[in-house]
Design an enzyme around this catalytic site. Structure first.
Site, PDB file in Angstrom:
ATOM      1  N   HIS A  17     -40.188 -37.115 -36.728  1.00  0.00           N
ATOM      2  CA  HIS A  17     -40.182 -38.551 -37.867  1.00  0.00           C
ATOM      3  C   HIS A  17     -38.816 -39.471 -36.734  1.00  0.00           C
ATOM      4  CE1 HIS A  17     -35.662 -37.052 -37.822  1.00  0.00           C
ATOM      5  NE2 HIS A  17     -35.668 -37.500 -36.302  1.00  0.00           N
ATOM      6  N   CYS A  26     -33.270 -43.357 -32.069  1.00  0.00           N
ATOM      7  CA  CYS A  26     -34.266 -43.429 -32.982  1.00  0.00           C
ATOM      8  C   CYS A  26     -34.996 -43.979 -34.157  1.00  0.00           C
ATOM      9  CB  CYS A  26     -32.729 -42.482 -33.990  1.00  0.00           C
ATOM     10  SG  CYS A  26     -32.410 -40.322 -32.894  1.00  0.00           S
ATOM     11  N   HIS A  30     -40.201 -39.367 -32.896  1.00  0.00           N
ATOM     12  CA  HIS A  30     -39.712 -38.976 -31.524  1.00  0.00           C
ATOM     13  C   HIS A  30     -39.884 -37.302 -32.733  1.00  0.00           C
ATOM     14  CE1 HIS A  30     -35.979 -39.856 -33.511  1.00  0.00           C
ATOM     15  NE2 HIS A  30     -35.507 -38.537 -34.112  1.00  0.00           N
ATOM     16  N   HIS A  32     -38.970 -32.842 -33.201  1.00  0.00           N
ATOM     17  CA  HIS A  32     -37.799 -32.055 -32.482  1.00  0.00           C
ATOM     18  C   HIS A  32     -38.455 -30.879 -32.753  1.00  0.00           C
ATOM     19  CE1 HIS A  32     -34.247 -34.833 -32.735  1.00  0.00           C
ATOM     20  NE2 HIS A  32     -34.732 -35.241 -34.362  1.00  0.00           N
ATOM     21  N   HIS A  70     -45.444 -29.398 -36.923  1.00  0.00           N
ATOM     22  CA  HIS A  70     -46.431 -30.548 -36.797  1.00  0.00           C
ATOM     23  C   HIS A  70     -46.945 -31.411 -37.272  1.00  0.00           C
ATOM     24  CE1 HIS A  70     -46.236 -26.858 -33.902  1.00  0.00           C
ATOM     25  NE2 HIS A  70     -46.729 -27.411 -33.126  1.00  0.00           N
ATOM     26  N   GLU A 115     -31.743 -30.512 -35.650  1.00  0.00           N
ATOM     27  CA  GLU A 115     -32.598 -30.804 -35.009  1.00  0.00           C
ATOM     28  C   GLU A 115     -32.706 -30.451 -33.274  1.00  0.00           C
ATOM     29  OE1 GLU A 115     -32.085 -35.414 -35.373  1.00  0.00           O
ATOM     30  OE2 GLU A 115     -32.575 -35.191 -37.439  1.00  0.00           O
TER      31      GLU A 115
END
EC number: 4.-.-.-
Length: 126
Positions: A17, A26, A30, A32, A70, A115
């Site tokens: 996201h 952020c 990136h 998680h 994914h 996260e």
């Protein structure tokens, strides 16, 4: 006062996201390995002594998180008008799971989304 049981399941999915309007790292894409913990309140046990079958909860969570796994969360229909923050992901899962699992005796009570270890958000409704 009647007693209430609360069961929970934990699972995970991987997704990327980017936070629009965020002033920091952020704001860039990136990823998680998101951890999810779903809690269900049960007000009645069946003849076996089960409030809700863990398998039913796991199947519902899997069905919903499969659509997030994914992927780029910003591209998911649920996050077209809101940032895919931990808070908004938790609320999305809570509402989706509630429509699958809530009934007269069981209710999704809380969804926690992490996260990273030690960093996450929870959503519930009173």
């Amino acid at each position: 006062m009647a007693g209430v049981f609360e069961i929970y399941v934990k699972t995970h999915f991987s997704a990327a996201h980017a936070l629009t309007g965020y002033d920091g790292d952020c704001s860039r894409i990136h990823g998680h390995n998101w951890m999810v913990e779903v809690s269900i309140q049960c007000r009645k046990l069946d003849d076996v002594g089960i409030g809700i079958d863990f398998k039913d909860v796991k199947d519902a969570v899997e069905e919903i998180t499969q659509g997030l796994d994914h992927c780029m969360l910003n591209d998911h229909p649920a996050f077209q008008s809101v940032n895919p923050t931990s808070e908004n992901v938790a609320m999305f899962l809570y509402k989706q799971l509630g429509s699958h699992l809530n009934n007269e005796y069981t209710k999704v009570s809380r969804v926690k989304v992490f996260e990273a270890p030690g960093a996450g958000a929870a959503y519930w409704e009173e």
